[in-house]
Every structure is written in C-alpha cells, then in structure tokens.
Write a protein that holds these residues in place. Structure first.
Motif, mmCIF file in Angstrom:
data_model
loop_
_atom_site.group_PDB
_atom_site.id
_atom_site.type_symbol
_atom_site.label_atom_id
_atom_site.label_comp_id
_atom_site.label_asym_id
_atom_site.label_seq_id
_atom_site.Cartn_x
_atom_site.Cartn_y
_atom_site.Cartn_z
ATOM 1 N N ASN A 1 0.622 -1.172 0.071
ATOM 2 C CA ASN A 1 -0.055 0.004 0.060
ATOM 3 C C ASN A 1 0.987 1.054 0.018
ATOM 4 O OD1 ASN A 1 -2.158 -1.533 -0.101
ATOM 5 N ND2 ASN A 1 -2.697 -1.268 2.164
ATOM 6 N N ASP A 2 1.945 1.249 0.590
ATOM 7 C CA ASP A 2 3.014 2.545 0.655
ATOM 8 C C ASP A 2 3.205 2.779 -0.634
ATOM 9 O OD1 ASP A 2 2.362 2.834 3.402
ATOM 10 O OD2 ASP A 2 4.091 1.718 4.035
ATOM 11 N N SER A 3 3.684 1.821 -1.444
ATOM 12 C CA SER A 3 4.423 1.991 -2.680
ATOM 13 C C SER A 3 3.317 2.290 -3.522
ATOM 14 C CB SER A 3 5.083 0.695 -2.959
ATOM 15 O OG SER A 3 6.117 0.162 -2.249
ATOM 16 N N ALA A 4 2.099 1.886 -3.378
ATOM 17 C CA ALA A 4 0.921 2.118 -4.173
ATOM 18 C C ALA A 4 0.591 3.578 -4.105
ATOM 19 C CB ALA A 4 -0.077 1.267 -3.909
ATOM 20 N N ARG A 5 0.479 3.998 -2.858
ATOM 21 C CA ARG A 5 0.367 5.352 -2.540
ATOM 22 C C ARG A 5 1.318 6.414 -3.246
ATOM 23 N NH1 ARG A 5 -2.403 7.476 1.812
ATOM 24 N NH2 ARG A 5 -2.117 5.400 3.068
#
Length: 825
Positions: free
Chosen positions: A654-658
C-alpha cells in the motif's frame, strides 16, 4: 436536451416517392430493374422503350421516377385500356398519381375499382397481388381499415411468391409509416439477406435506425446511395440529416440533386422551402411553394414536410403555423393533424394538442405515435400540478410534492441567474413535466418507447424529463438535468429558437458546472485522447459530433467540447459576447458570420484559436495520454501509472501504491472518475484513519462527478469525524440530487441541520420524509411540526400537531408539543 440525438420521422413523407421506385422494380430479375437499382435511369428508360408495348408499365414507372407525371399517366391509361402486361399495376399507379396530385376523389374511385375487381374474382396471377395492396394503401389515407387490408394483401403477395421484393418493401414501408419499427426492420433485413445491397431496403433500414437514434443510420443511408445515386427518397433523407445538423447549404445541395432526378419530388421542394423559411426569406419560400404546386397542386405534404423539418431544428411555433396550413389544405390528413398536435403539445397548448391528436387518431388509428401519446395524455389526467412563482410542475401523484419541494427553489434560483446572465426573461409559467416511467418520458418526446440515453428535453417553455423514480438511484442527477434543460429555455428564447444546437448544448453543459459543485461534464482521459487523435469536430462543426457521430462516445465528447468553446468565449470576451452571438443568430446569421461579427475571427482562425486554448488549458493531462480513435481503451503514461499502482495495491504494497497513485494524480490533476487516482487514494487514507487526507481526495471526486453517490456519502461521514458540520451538510445535500428517495438520508440531513441551527434546511428535510409516504406517517408529521416550531412558524406547527392528534389523540409527544405551542402563543 441532456443527451442527444436526432429523430427524423420521414416515413410518411418518403412513402409515395419510395413507391414509385418500387413500381419500377416489378420484375425483380429484369435488366430494367438492375439499371434502376443502380440509378441508371437513362439506360433503364431506353431499355423499357425498346421493349415496346410489353414494357409500357415499366416505362411509365421510370417516368414517374423522373418527375414526368403527365406522360406516365398517359402510358398507364394506355396499358389499362389494352390490358397490357402488368395493367393492374398500372391501375394502382393511376390511383397513386391521383392521390399525389391531391385529387382524393379520383384516387379513391380508382383504388376502389381495382379492389372490387379483385374481391369479385380473386383468381389473379401472383404477380398482380401487390397491386391490390397498393390500392388498399391509397384508401388507407382516409380509411384506417384499408391499411390493415393493404398489409394483408402484401403478405399474400409474398406468400404466393417469396421473391416478390416489391411487396415486401411496400409492406415494410407501410409498417414504418405507422411507427411499427421492429416489424419493418425485420422485413428490410430479410430483403437484404435475399438481395444484398438492395438500395431501398438499405434506405428503409437507415430510417428505422435514425428513428431509434442508432449511429449506423447515416452509414446505411450512404450505402443505399452508393448502390443507387439517383434514389430520390434517399437524397431527400440525406438532406433531412443535413437539416438536423443545421448544414443548410448541404441540405439544399442534396435537395437539388433529388430534383435533378425528379422535379416533382415534394420532399425535396420541402427541404428548399425549409431552408428559405429558416433564413427568413419569405420571397424565396413563396417561389419554392409555387414550384411545388406546379407538380402537386394540393400542398398538404409539402407543408407537412416543412413543418416536420422545422420542428427538428426546434422552431416549434413555426411548426404549429405550418402544420395548421397543411390542415387547411386537407382536413382529412392524419399526418397534418398529427404534426399540428405534436407541436402544440411541445409548446404547452395541451387542450388544442389533445383535440387535434384525437382527430389524427380517428383518421389513422393504426398509428402507434397517436395511440401511445393519447394513452399517455389520459394517464397524465391523474398527475398533480404544483405551482411556484414561475413554474408549474406536472408529475405523478407519488412524485409531485417531493419533486416540487426541491426543484421549485432550485429552478426559481436558476431563473434569476439565467435572466441576469442572458438579459432575457422567458414568459411564465414554465411547464415542467416529469415521468416516473422512462417509457412514458420517451413517448412524450418521441411518441414511442426506446429513447434510452436521453434524460431530458427542452421545447422552450415546456420541459420534460425523467423523475428520479424513473431511474435507479445513482444513475443520474436530476437537479443537474433540470438546470441543463432550463438553460435551453433561455438560449432558445433569446435567439428566437435559432441558436445552433451545439452552442445551446454547450451553454447548458457550462451552466451545469456553475449550478452546483460537481455538476456537469468535466475532462476525462477518454475525451483528451480522442481530441488528441483528431477524432472530434472543429469548434464550429460540433453539430457533426452531435448529429452524425462516427462512434458512440463522440456525442458526449461533443457536448463537453461545446461547453469548453462557450467557456473560452466567455472567459476571453465576457458574457456580453455570448449574448451578442445569441442575438446575431436570432437575426438569421449563420455561424461563420456570427463568429466574425462578434469575435472578429474567420471560422478557421476561430477553430485554430480554440485548439490552442484547449491544448494550453489541459497541457499537463494531454501529455499523459496517447491519441485514440474514441473507441479503443485509452493508453499512455497516465494509464500505465495507474495500472502499476493497482498492481502494487493488489500485492498488498500500500505504501508503494500510494506513491505511484500520487504520481498518477499529478499526471492528470483534478480527475475524479471512478478509475482515477483520487478514489483509490481516498480508500487507502480511510483505511489508515487519515480522515483529512481521505476527505481531500473525496473532494476531488465530488467536485467533478455529479453522480458520485458513495464518495459524497463517505465525505459527509469523514467530515463529521473532523468536526466539519458545514462540509458534511453540503455533501449530504449533493447526495440528495443523486439518491433522492432515501428517507434515511433525509432524516440524517435533518438531524445534522437541527444540530447546526439551520431550521429552514431541517424543515425541508422533514417535509421530504413526509412526501415520501413513510410507514409511520404520524411520526413524520410530528417531526414536521417540530421543525416548523423551530423555524418560528408557530401557527403552522399548531396546524400540523392538531392534525396528528386528530388521527391519534393519545400521541404523547404530539400532546407535549401542543402544550409548548400554546405556551408560545
């Protein structure tokens, strides 16, 4: 019209001309037929003459196609006298020619004589059976039963000889003339399966598709003309298509091509007459009318054609006047009465419209438009009418009070804003009809069901659209639709109904964006990719995209592009330029002249200027999409970035997706579509409990997507978590235009408004709950009474609470409220 399409209803206008073409095809396998079907009329005529007496009838048929009616009449009479081959077809043709000249008595006598001969013997060769169908069709103009008999006769002819293309096509044309499009289409397709490329069948299919608003109508029309460039009904239809897109020079050229083939073509004269009428050239109109009268002394069909085409370009009052003239020419013309009624109903003259529609139906009870509309008008007798200062809302009983509660204040505000902006005040009251069944709305605007894409229609001072109950919750924004249609009332009225369709639609879409936060169309990757790929019309050619789209999405893209053109003009030149353009169109100028007079630019320079403006305005998102054809999925850097972000999210990163989603948002800033970065970022932020970040992303969506029900709902909830009651209330009020029939939503809004001391808002919401016929009606009335008390209307509150106690004397909360009210007295 909020969502588009033209509906040329030319079945009746083209039927007689099509009949002449079919008559020349009596022998399906003859060389003459082949030549006629390819528009080689000179060669066909020479071949028919060479056949001598055996070719008399076919020669006469060809002469009819060429407008040589007197010579054809002589040949038909000769064939009947000699009982030459196909003499019964000649008898039918003589009846048709008499009807075409307006000699109804002679036409009926000739048709009746042929029918009597058939009835007495019935031992006719199968090649003659279509002739009796033609005779019945002639009588069908004044005898409804004869229409049924004509169809039966054509069916019998086909049953006797399945290769009888003439009978099949005549039957299909007659079906379509009575608005039976499905059966007509089936027959046209059957003929095309048997004879690929048959031009009349292609034309018939094009008519059906145009009636259904299919994008393939013009394709089939052009295919028909490719097969037969001299097919006059197709040329007239093409001219009508040009009229619908307001390309009057092209329409005149198409009509001239038709008249070069057949100088007696009433439909072609009518196109020229309409062009003169629309240009306010009454002298030219008089000359054209006189020319038409030289071939058709009774001008009922000419005037009806002009009236119908006039309505297509939104000149409804003119259509009433012209249809009235057609009725005066022939008091037995169902078509003339139908057109008169249709346009009276569009202009709000409900009494006269109903009366004349009944007359049309009495003359032609097999016409589905007449029957459907009469049935709807009968149904509308049960509708309730709610009046505000300048509007009357006409809606089903279950919808009327609720709709007026919201649309009344909204449109009163819109009237004031538009009156100031356009320096014009339409006469009042403005009639607004709403329908709880989409099929009923379709009948009101089209006469039949099937107008699926359209949400609303403006006829000027009469608007019609779907009530919220006609669509699934979240499918459309009924406030935005009403705002859009009312804007047409001002732009049509201030221009004398002469503003081009594209400009009126562009202003309506622009006004939507001004109406409320989130309303109207906004930029999308699909629009920019199509624009970048050169798949959208130039600014001054936008009627092409609205009326003759090359692919389905081009219609909505053209709406949005038109709104950008209007936005650019107002941004650079001010509202005065918009008013001046409307006034110039009202004076009869065409678009290039209007652009040059008001904006000081030739059309080409204006188009180039708009292109530069748009590319500058959307420079960042344009760079992130590749060119497209408007049909295939959009590609480019933005789409690739989004796809990568979703891959990361699905993998749990999720952090990378953000990070990648943030990058996508910078590539296409402000995009709020459900496939955009904002929606996914909002969900990631809410999962992590970052309500402020989630609200910021949801606001991107709710400020650009007018049907964003879930995002508005979430935004309201998250803003409350942040203590932002004002923002939460705004989100709930936006939601009410999307999912209006949700009592829980109104209770939720009322409670929040109460807590904020917004008593007027709370009162409206409590009244909305009551208007939705709640199960506990007494509780709902009690809540209205409380809201009235808080709003300071003690007398109103007392009336409500007394009504509650009259129905339920033991209702303790109502008793307590009454005591409070007495204490306040």
């Amino acid at each position: 019209m909020k969502c588009p399409r033209f509906v040329p209803m030319l079945a009746v206008a083209l039927l007689s001309a099509s009949g002449a073409r079919l008559a020349a095809q009596q022998r399906p396998l003859s060389s003459v037929t082949v030549l006629v079907n390819h528009g080689q009329l000179d060669s066909a005529e020479r071949l028919a003459r060479a056949a001598g007496s055996s070719g008399t009838v076919q020669l006469a048929d060809i002469l009819v196609l060429r407008g040589k009616l007197a010579a054809a009449d002589t040949l038909y009479n000769d064939a009947v006298t000699r009982q030459a081959p196909d003499f019964r077809a000649a008898q039918a043709a003589l009846a048709e020619l008499a009807a075409r000249r307006g000699d109804r008595a002679l036409a009926d006598r000739r048709a009746a004589a042929l029918i009597a001969e058939y009835t007495q013997s019935r031992a006719w060769p199968r090649t003659d059976l279509a002739a009796v169908g033609r005779a019945y069709a002639v009588l069908g103009a004044v005898d409804p039963q004869a229409v049924h008999d004509a169809l039966g006769a054509f069916d019998a002819a086909v049953a006797a000889d399945s290769s009888n293309i003439d009978a099949q096509l005549r039957g299909a044309d007659l079906l379509f003339a009575k608005y039976n499009a499905p059966d007509a289409e089936e027959t046209y397709r059957t003929v095309l399966a048997r004879v690929p490329g048959e031009p009349h069948a292609l034309l018939g299919l094009a008519r059906v598709e145009a009636f259904r608003q299919s994008d393939s109508a013009v394709t089939d029309l052009r295919a028909s003309l490719k097969q037969d460039p001299a097919l006059v009904p197709a040329l007239v239809f093409l001219a009508q298509v040009d009229l619908d897109r307001e390309a009057y020079d092209s329409a005149g050229a198409d009509a001239a091509r038709a008249l070069a083939v057949d100088s007696s073509a009433t439909g072609a004269w009518a196109v020229l007459g309409l062009v003169a009428w629309l240009r306010d050239d009454q002298a030219a109109f008089g000359r054209i009318k006189a020319a038409a009268a030289r071939t058709t002394p009774v001008l009922t069909e000419f005037l009806a054609d002009v009236a119908e085409a006039t309505a297509h370009v939104r000149r409804y009052a003119d259509a009433v006047a012209l249809a009235g003239q057609a009725v005066a020419q022939d008091s037995l013309s169902a078509r003339a009465f139908g057109l008169l009624a249709d346009n009276e109903l569009r202009t709000g003259d409900m009494v006269a419209g109903r009366e004349h529609l009944q007359r049309a139906f009495d003359l032609d009870p097999y016409n589905l438009w007449y029957k459907n509309t009469l049935d709807l008008l009968d149904q509308m007798k049960s509708f309730h009418t709610v009046h505000t200062a300048r509007f009357e809302f006409v809606a089903p009983p279950a919808d009327a009070d609720y709709i007026a509660l919201y649309l009344g204040p909204l449109l009163e505000r819109a009237y004031d804003e538009f009156a100031t902006r356009y320096d014009f005040k339409p006469p009042v009251p403005i009639r607004i009809e709403l329908f709880s069944r989409h099929a009923d709305f379709s009948v009101r605007t089209l006469g039949v069901t099937g107008l699926d894409a359209v949400l609303g229609v403006s006829f000027g001072n009469l608007l019609a659209f779907d009530a919220p109950s006609a669509r699934d919750p979240g499918e459309f924004n009924y406030g935005s639709t009403a705002w859009h249609e009312l804007a047409h009332t001002f732009t049509l009225g201030s221009s004398g109904h002469r503003v081009p369709r594209w400009f009126s639609e562009g202003l309506s879409v622009l006004e939507e964006r001004r109406g409320e936060t989130g309303w109207g169309q906004h930029v999308t990757p699909e629009f920019l990719a199509a624009y970048k790929g050169g798949k959208l019309p130039r600014a001054t050619d936008l009627n092409e995209g609205l009326m003759r789209p090359g692919y389905p999405a081009e219609i909505n893209f053209s709406y949005y592009e038109a709104s950008l053109v209007c936005e650019m003009i107002e941004t650079e030149k001010g509202i005065g330029a918009i008013r001046a353009m409307l006034a110039a169109w009202g004076q009869g100028l065409d678009t290039p002249a209007v652009v040059e007079r008001v904006l000081g630019l030739k059309a080409d320079a204006f188009n180039q200027h708009f292109d530069s403006w748009l590319r500058t305005r959307f420079a960042t998102p344009l760079a992130s999409v590749d060119s497209s054809d408007g049909v295939k999925p959009v590609t480019g850097k933005y789409e690739k970035t989004m796809a990568h972000a979703l891959e990361l999210r699905d993998a749990g990163a999720n952090d990378s997706a953000r990070v990648v989603l943030d990058s996508a948002a910078r590539l296409f800033p402000g995009y709020g579509g459900d496939d955009g970065a904002a929606w996914y970022l909002a969900r990631l932020d809410s999962t992590s409990g970052d309500w402020r970040a989630a609200v910021a992303q949801l606001a991107v969506i709710t400020s650009t997507e007018e049907t964003a029900d879930k995002p508005n709902d979430l935004e309201a909830a998250f803003r409350l978590k942040l203590g932002d009651s004002t923002g939460a209330l705004a989100a709930l009020q936006r939601l009410q235009w999307i999912t209006p029939y949700d009592p829980a939503l109104h209770v939720r809004t009322a409670e929040l408004a109460d807590a904020m001391g917004k008593w007027d808002v709370a009162l409206t919401e409590r009244r909305a709950v009551l208007a939705l016929a709640p199960v506990d009606r007494l509780e709902a009335r009690y809540q209205v009474a409380r809201a009235l008390q808080r709003a300071g209307d003690v007398a109103g509150a007392r009336r409500e609470v007394l009504a509650v106690l009259e129905a339920a004397p033991g209702f303790e909360k109502a008793q307590a409220l009454l005591l409070q009210l007495q204490g306040n007295h």
